[in-house]
Motif scaffolding. Structure first.
Motif, short mmCIF file in Angstrom:
data_model
loop_
_atom_site.label_atom_id
_atom_site.label_comp_id
_atom_site.label_asym_id
_atom_site.label_seq_id
_atom_site.Cartn_x
_atom_site.Cartn_y
_atom_site.Cartn_z
N LYS B 341 12.23 -6.02 10.50
CA LYS B 341 11.14 -5.06 10.70
C LYS B 341 10.93 -4.74 12.17
N GLY B 342 11.56 -5.50 13.03
CA GLY B 342 11.41 -5.23 14.46
C GLY B 342 10.02 -5.50 14.97
N ILE B 343 9.50 -6.66 14.63
CA ILE B 343 8.16 -7.01 15.07
C ILE B 343 8.22 -7.65 16.45
N PRO B 344 7.69 -6.98 17.47
CA PRO B 344 7.83 -7.49 18.84
C PRO B 344 7.18 -8.87 19.03
N SER B 345 6.11 -9.13 18.28
CA SER B 345 5.38 -10.37 18.53
C SER B 345 5.90 -11.53 17.70
N LEU B 346 7.08 -11.38 17.10
CA LEU B 346 7.59 -12.44 16.24
C LEU B 346 7.67 -13.77 16.99
N TRP B 420 16.71 -7.00 18.14
CA TRP B 420 15.54 -7.87 18.04
C TRP B 420 15.93 -9.35 18.05
N ASP B 454 9.26 -2.70 25.81
CA ASP B 454 8.99 -4.13 25.57
C ASP B 454 10.01 -5.03 26.26
#
Lengths: 153, 920
Positions: B341-346, B420, B454
């Motif tokens: 999902k390309g979640i930056p805060s993973l 990612w 980011d």
């Protein structure tokens, strides 16, 4: 001045709350704001939005509509998103809520936080304050917000 | 009344009657004109003069206002309640509430005017004169008992005084005659019902509180508030099953609330003790779950995953309590999902696991770090988890490189998944101290997607951890230019510029978003932008511009004064709105708001400035011309050095003054072309360079420092820094008992952890006790005999006279906090353990041991060598910490040079230290 270029959007609250969830997942605590969150909310606002407010304005919101402020707090106790909302004093269009400010840190995008925060505030507008609809201002250039308000919610 | 002079003819009387309204409408000039008109024909009409005074006060002509108000009192022979009331209002506008209250009281002795009563009550609660407030509220209720707000107000006053029974009684009476009318009324009543629940809960009447909630369920419109409160009460009563049911309902509404997860877990664990947890902390996070409970929890979250497929919290939370194969399985699906999902805060959501795994002390003092305490079981548990996460994601990377597929999958992944994965792993390696490896990955990611903002942020952070502050700032700036409309990256870049010492650039960047060209600073101050003020203050401090630094720190302090003032308008407002729970929350918040991290950071910064003024008088102290060093008593060499030093300081000061004058002249020049309009008509900043402020503050730095320390001790007593600062100030003021008391408080905070072995405590406590025992302070800054950075470490002897009583007190306290033995021996033992033994990895304790040893035995040179012997694999921040120590304590040049070479070898990107740069 940017307000002048802003367009006003209105949308129905009723019936749409249970709509299709677009939110893809959130790993932060979403809860009602308390008095202790206000300084951090102000800081989040100053970090990502051009429209800023003095602390007194945050006090005004939480002391008038304590149910309409929500925060997203990450694992490190940092406020990464918030919604600051109110009930509109102008009753000519019917009882309705208004989103004063909504922000999510860039680092916490793609989690659906804005959607979730909006939904939470809307639910309380409807349930606690009997709002019929909610209004807000969006800058023309703000595509992400535009998409959120016209599509997702 | 009968005084004929005080009676106006009809025409003037009607003008006089209009004054109050005009004043309220802020038509001050008109009021001034009208009052002058009346006074022309009736110069002795006192109350008119009072209104004139009020208008003058509003127009900021304060001296005239007070003179007129006093004259008005004399003319009315002190018998006019209007004159007294207005005098009080003038005091109030200057925030002199004590005097204002006195005036109101005089007015009330002459009249029972409701408005004055109300004004009195507002100021009483504002200054927390609770008893007075309760009395005034009682009078108000007695006078107008038909108003609901007067009942609630009196109840609140009793609540604040701690008279819960009276408060409840009054509130019940009020509830008795409440009827619902319209929507707004329904809401107000609902809030009052919930206020009553708050009162009941605070008296400990939990069962009645639950019963009340049940009885009034239909009339409480805040449904979520109702459920949250009831669930919380049931949990506190140990009614786990009932509470669980409610928490399940709440989770249906919002499965992302950790408050609800926390409650639910407590129910499952049959444990009431969750009140110490907040935010995202959960009872399952301490790795103490045994078999049956663990299974129950795992089953519960497995169900949740099906029930709330969209909620990530229910999939993240098990990572805190699962271990082994179960953890790996959960983590694998969690990570794959997040990466796809390309979640930056993973990565950031997993950071708590890393922090616990590393369990390391924060070496840098910033306002974001908090002490971390980890139990051993939790630490080893998290180490295993982090290792698994690393293994998994490294595996993804390898597999993607080879086949573009994730392990065990048949389909090729989108290219963004690769991106990612790089992004995640770069942060993973950075966190584990492998900045080189991290940079390789983030650079690869940047090649892949050069426009993703980011990535620049993460790269900047990695570089910062490698000591390359300037390169980091460049990278952030590059990222910022990719998205000029994004204020977040703008703020981040500005912060990195400030950290890199590029103050002007940082301010310019921030100004891009503070729409009022020419007065960005005014805007930021008006909007209470504290992160900026603190970063700017710290940046100026690092460049020795203490005037500017203090200007920013003072501004932060002022914001908190303003927050306190902000209450004023809400005292009556909330009694009209009946949002009593929030109102009580605000009253309580204001009493502890200075415990906020921003206030603590600004206070700490200011204390550091004051200590420097004190310790480096030659550069910063007042009256440098008078403070000629005593040349006669010096040896020839010392004389020569002192003169050279004075010359150098003088040159530096002259140069600075010239630069400042030039800057001011330039500003003046620019002003001529284009008049600078200040944001919202703020008054002109007559001290843009902070020089005037600095002049007033440098006279007595320790006095100012102890004022701030007093505030932080009161408001942030749980912050170790508070007590360390308190010690540093007290010891310089020669207040030995106060200094020890500060360390005592610090030890109490560290009681369950390092105790007196805490580096910040040990390096102060042991030398301090040694000095007391020896009857002399030999450390120049503590002795008040340091005049410059260079001679902080010179040999001094300041005799200490400690009375036998004080000595006994000191010994008793020392024994109580666990100091057993002679300070010299303790220092030696600590040194042997943490500094002489080079395998000890705790850089903070190593530095503390060396500092203590240097203070105890100034002739010992070993500490410099031992402190420099960092274990291989030490982080940059540890190196930097040691570097600062060597610089501060005047290490021999060869030791410093050797250390710098070692640092540069380990961190080639690091900015060279200032001293070595100078030598080149």
């Amino acid at each position: 001045l940017q307000e002048a270029a802003a367009r006003q959007q209105q949308q129905q609250v009723g019936g749409r709350l249970g709509g299709r969830a677009h939110a893809r997942g959130r790993m932060v605590n979403i809860r009602r704001a308390t008095l202790d969150d206000l300084v951090a909310m102000q800081s989040t606002n100053l970090h990502c939005l051009p429209e800023n407010y003095q602390m007194k304005y945050y006090f005004y919101h939480i002391l008038s509509w304590p149910q309409l402020l929500y925060v997203a707090e990450d694992y490190n106790h940092k406020i990464v998103g918030y919604v600051l909302a109110k009930m509109d004093e102008d009753l000519s269009k019917g009882l309705h809520g208004h989103i004063t400010s909504l922000a999510v840190l860039r680092t916490h995008r793609k989690l659906g936080l804005a959607t979730k925060l909006m939904r939470a505030a809307q639910k309380d507008m409807e349930e606690t304050f009997r709002a019929k609809f909610v209004s807000l201002h969006v800058r023309h250039s703000n595509y992400a917000a535009f998409h959120l308000y016209t599509g997702t919610l | 009344m009968a005084d004929p002079v005080q009676v106006l003819p009809a025409k003037e009387q009607s003008v006089f009657r209009s004054l109050a309204k005009l004043q309220e409408q802020k038509q001050y000039k008109k009021v001034l004109k009208l009052t002058d008109g009346i006074l022309k024909s009736h110069p002795n009409h006192g109350e008119t003069l009072s209104f004139k005074a009020l208008a003058l006060s509003s127009l900021k002509r304060k001296d005239e206002a007070y003179a007129a108000a006093k004259m008005a009192l004399i003319k009315t022979k002190m018998r006019s309640y209007v004159a007294w009331h207005i005098f009080g209002l003038i005091y109030r506008s200057d925030r002199n509430y004590a005097e204002a209250i006195k005036c109101y009281r005089k007015a009330l002795a002459l009249s029972d005017n409701q408005q004055i009563l109300k004004d009195l009550s507002i100021l009483q609660i504002q200054i927390r004169d609770l008893k007075g407030y309760a009395e005034t509220r009682k009078t108000m209720l007695a006078k107008t008992s038909t108003q609901r707000s007067n009942w609630v107000g009196f109840s609140l006053a009793q609540h604040m005084c701690g008279n819960y029974n009276v408060a409840l009684l009054i509130l019940d009476t009020c509830l008795g005659f409440m009827r619902s009318h319209n929507d707004r009324d329904l809401y107000e009543q609902s809030e009052i019902f919930l206020y009553k629940v708050m009162l009941l809960e605070e008296t400990g009447a939990l069962e009645p509180a639950v019963a009340f909630l049940d009885a009034f369920e239909s009339r409480i419109v805040d449904k979520i508030g109702w459920r949250e409160k009831k669930a919380q009460l049931l949990l506190a009563l140990g009614k786990f099953d009932e509470a669980k049911e409610l928490y399940n309902t709440l989770l249906d509404i919002n499965p992302e609330s950790f408050d609800y997860h926390r409650g639910l877990q407590a129910c499952l664990l049959q444990s009431k003790s969750i009140s110490s947890l907040s935010g995202c902390q959960l009872p399952v996070q301490d790795d103490r779950l045994d078999g049956a409970k663990l299974d129950a929890m795992a089953t519960c979250y497995k169900d949740f995953a099906e029930k709330y497929p969209k909620a990530f919290a229910v999939r993240r939370i098990p990572l805190d309590f699962l271990s082994g194969a179960a953890f790996e399985q959960q983590a694998d699906s969690f990570l794959r999902d997040g990466l796809r999902k390309g979640i930056p805060s993973l990565f950031s959501t997993l950071r708590p696991l890393y922090k616990k795994a590393l369990g390391r002390r924060e070496l840098t003092e910033t306002y974001f770090t908090k002490g971390l305490t980890v139990s051993d079981s939790s630490q080893s548990g998290c180490q295993a988890r982090v290792a698994t996460v690393g293994k998994l994601v490294e595996g993804y990377l390898k597999s993607l490189r080879e086949t573009s597929k994730l392990p065990g999958c048949n389909e090729e992944e989108a290219p963004t998944v690769f991106l990612w994965v790089l992004y995640f792993l770069a942060q993973h390696r950075d966190m584990l101290g492998d900045q080189d490896g991290a940079l390789k990955l983030i650079d690869e990611a940047l090649k892949h997607s050069p426009t993703l903002v980011d990535l620049y942020h993460v790269k900047g952070r990695i570089l910062k951890h490698a000591g390359a502050l300037e390169t980091a700032a460049d990278v952030l700036e590059e990222g910022r230019t990719l998205d000029l409309a994004d204020k977040w990256i703008n703020s981040k870049s500005a912060k990195f510029q400030l950290r890199a010492g590029r103050i002007k650039k940082g301010e310019d960047i921030v100004a891009l978003f503070t729409k009022h060209e020419g007065d960005s600073r005014g805007y930021l101050m008006d909007m209470q932008c504290m992160w900026f003020e603190i970063e700017a203050g710290m940046a100026y401090m690092r460049q020795d511009d203490l005037g500017m630094a203090l200007k920013f720190f003072k501004s932060v302090e002022k914001h908190f004064d303003d927050f306190e003032q902000d209450q004023l308008d809400f005292h009556t407002y909330c009694l009209r709105k009946f949002t009593m729970r929030s109102y009580v929350g605000m009253l309580r918040l204001i009493e502890r708001v200075r415990g906020d991290r921003f206030f603590a950071a600004a206070a700490h910064g200011a204390v550091l400035c004051y200590l420097r003024i004190h310790d480096e008088k030659a550069l910063f102290g007042p009256n440098q011309d008078d403070a000629e060093p005593d040349l006669a008593s010096m040896t020839a060499a010392e004389r020569k050095r002192a003169k050279a030093k004075a010359r150098k300081a003088e040159q530096k000061r002259k140069k600075e003054e010239e630069e400042k004058a030039a800057a001011a002249a330039k500003q003046q020049e620019e002003k001529k072309d284009k008049p600078v309009k200040r944001w919202r008509d703020l008054p002109e900043d007559d001290d843009p360079t902070g020089t005037k402020l600095f002049e007033t503050l440098r006279e007595d730095p320790l006095k100012h420092a102890s004022e701030i320390v007093r505030a932080v001790v009161k408001f942030a007593p749980n912050n170790l820094q508070t007590h360390i600062d308190a010690f540093e100030v007290a010891v310089r003021r020669g207040k030995l008992l106060q200094a020890l008391r500060a360390l005592y408080a610090a030890v109490q905070l560290e009681k369950d952890h390092d105790g007196i072995e805490h580096p910040d405590i040990f390096s102060r406590l042991i030398p301090f006790l040694h000095f007391v025992q020896n009857g002399a302070i030999t450390y120049a800054p503590w002795a008040g005999m340091s005049t410059s950075k260079e001679d902080k470490n010179k040999q001094v002897t300041k005799p200490l006279t400690v009375s036998p009583v004080a000595k006994e007190v000191i010994d008793t306290i020392a024994a109580e906090i666990g100091v057993s033995g002679a300070p010299l021996d303790l220092g030696k033992a600590y040194y042997a353990k943490f500094a002489a033994d080079h395998s000890s990895g705790d850089a903070a304790k190593r530095v503390a041991a060396c500092k203590a040893q240097l203070l105890l035995v100034p002739s010992d040179a070993a500490p410099f060598k031992d402190v420099a012997a960092l274990p291989s694999g030490a982080r940059f921040e540890a190196f930097d910490f040691v570097r600062t120590f060597l610089l501060e304590h005047g290490a021999p040049a060869d030791v410093s040079a050797a250390f710098e070479a070692k640092l540069q070898a380990a961190f080639p990107r690091a900015v060279p230290s200032q001293s070595s740069a100078k030598e080149e």
